[in-house]
Design a protein around this motif. Structure first.
Motif, short mmCIF file in Angstrom:
data_model
loop_
_atom_site.label_atom_id
_atom_site.label_comp_id
_atom_site.label_asym_id
_atom_site.label_seq_id
_atom_site.Cartn_x
_atom_site.Cartn_y
_atom_site.Cartn_z
N LEU A 68 -16.56 -36.41 23.02
CA LEU A 68 -15.56 -37.57 22.90
C LEU A 68 -16.37 -38.73 23.10
CD1 LEU A 68 -11.89 -36.74 23.39
CD2 LEU A 68 -13.12 -37.46 21.00
N ALA A 69 -16.81 -38.64 24.51
CA ALA A 69 -17.34 -39.90 25.03
C ALA A 69 -18.70 -40.60 24.50
CB ALA A 69 -17.54 -39.74 26.64
N LYS A 106 -7.27 -43.86 20.70
CA LYS A 106 -5.73 -43.78 21.44
C LYS A 106 -4.72 -44.67 20.34
CE LYS A 106 -2.77 -44.97 25.00
NZ LYS A 106 -2.19 -45.79 24.07
N GLU A 137 -12.24 -43.73 24.24
CA GLU A 137 -11.48 -42.40 23.60
C GLU A 137 -10.65 -43.10 22.59
OE1 GLU A 137 -9.20 -38.38 24.86
OE2 GLU A 137 -9.45 -39.82 26.43
N MET A 160 -14.36 -33.74 26.40
CA MET A 160 -14.52 -35.13 27.00
C MET A 160 -15.86 -35.60 26.91
SD MET A 160 -11.49 -36.63 27.85
CE MET A 160 -12.41 -38.00 28.74
N HIS A 192 -3.89 -39.13 21.15
CA HIS A 192 -5.51 -39.08 21.07
C HIS A 192 -5.74 -38.28 19.96
CE1 HIS A 192 -5.98 -40.87 24.95
NE2 HIS A 192 -5.00 -40.11 25.39
#
Ligand SMILES: [Zn+2]
Length: 362
Positions: free
Chosen positions: A4-5, A14, A12, A1, A356
């Motif tokens: 990704l952030a 999507k 993120e 996370m 994702h």
């Protein structure tokens, strides 16, 4: 996370996800809110929500959808209309042997199709959709049953209805009402009722594709004038299936998005077919509007193997990832679930991972 952030500024990746659903029945506002919040957390971005022509329900439910951050589109059948005092018997479509869908519908009790060529039908639909579009919480109108009855059924349904539909049969072929017959005569000089095999008359096919196209494009002008979006649930294609079996030439419709129902089990196909049909649709539209892949979720995974009816088949969680991958790799803008209520824990788990994932276009 964290990785990704830091990669994309906190947002993120999507895939857009819509869902066909409806209600509200006896559900209270807090129950609906809890349901919508749950869907939002699971990755749903917008609802195609049906509550018939119930304006008050759309106002109430639409407000809750907007409060939790969901897009809210009203999903209302167009050319299938149940009886109500405003609907006149002569508005219903007539088949090639003179039977009206008013009292003798083809296939099933809900197949009360009206004739798209009747000005009274067009006016009725326009007035009704305007009432819905005027609701401030409504983002868009989502048309369904915007087509003729299936002159050919999807192959997976032949057994269920005990039919072999290797050609067009007059009892499933519409519309031969007085207005359609005389308008076609005026346009082409052809008296279609005296033709031995109308399925061979290309102009007659085109006349009916155009009736649907003209109705959609008329509704589109009206809905756009209200600053609302308009989209449609359509058959796969358009050329290989939708045009042939339900007379939809949806690449000619002025919509903001299409949601082809890529229900592979109805056509005795696997998930690769979903990708092939996405490719066909996206190519036909020349990427002019988003093409969302409509996925039919299995209502009863445990009973699927022993049930002969394809309407009880559909994607299992083992197939769902492949269906999403095939869609996205072949140009879909996102997916639409039929229905979120059918999704099992295993389905949601698969969905969460797949939406994702950044699939590369083929
Ligand atoms: Zn007609």
């Amino acid at each position: 996370m964290l990785i990704l952030a830091s990669c994309n500024g906190g947002e993120e990746f999507k895939i857009p996800v819509y869902a066909w659903t409806g209600g509200p029945g006896n559900a209270t506002n807090s129950e609906i809110k809890a349901q919508f919040q749950d869907l939002k957390e699971k990755g749903i971005d917008g609802l195609m929500y049906t509550s018939g022509w119930d304006i008050e329900a759309y106002k109430r439910v639409g407000k809750i959808a907007k409060d939790v951050g969901l897009e809210f589109h009203t999903w209302i059948p167009t050319l299938t209309q149940n009886y109500n005092p405003d609907m006149k018997p002569e508005w219903y479509a007539v088949n090639g042997i003179g039977e009206s869908a008013y009292d003798k519908p083809a296939y099933s009790d809900h197949y009360h199709f009206v004739c798209p060529n009747r000005p009274e039908v067009q006016k009725y639909l326009e007035d009704m959709y305007v009432k819905v579009a005027d609701i401030s919480e409504v983002d868009g109108i989502h048309l369904d049953f915007i087509r003729f009855p299936d002159v050919i059924l999807a192959k997976g349904l032949w057994k269920k209805y005990n039919l072999v539909m290797d050609r067009e049969f007059p009892q499933f072929d519409y519309c031969y009402c007085d207005k359609c017959v005389s308008d076609f005569k005026a346009k082409t000089g052809i008296e279609i009722k005296s033709v031995a095999n109308p399925s061979q008359v290309q102009e007659w096919k085109q006349f009916r594709y155009d009736l649907i196209t003209n109705l959609v494009n008329k509704l589109s002008v009206t809905i756009h004038a209200k600053n609302k979006k308009i989209s449609a649930a359509v058959f796969p294609g358009p050329n290989s299936i939708a045009r042939v079996i339900v007379r939809q030439e949806w690449d000619k419709w002025t919509l903001d998005a299409v949601y082809p129902m890529l229900y592979n089990d109805f056509y005795l196909e696997g998930t690769k077919w979903i990708g092939d049909l996405c490719k066909e649709g996206v190519t036909s539209l020349n990427n002019s509007i988003p093409h969302f892949s409509g996925l039919f979720i299995c209502p009863d995974p445990a009973g699927k193997a022993s049930d002969p009816d394809p309407e009880n088949h559909g994607l299992s969680h083992e197939e769902l990832e492949s269906a999403i991958k095939e869609s996205m790799e072949n140009g879909a803008a996102g997916i639409c679930l039929f229905t979120p209520e059918r999704m099992t824990k295993a389905d949601w788990k698969v969905l969460k991972k797949a939406i994702h994932t950044s699939y590369a276009m083929r």
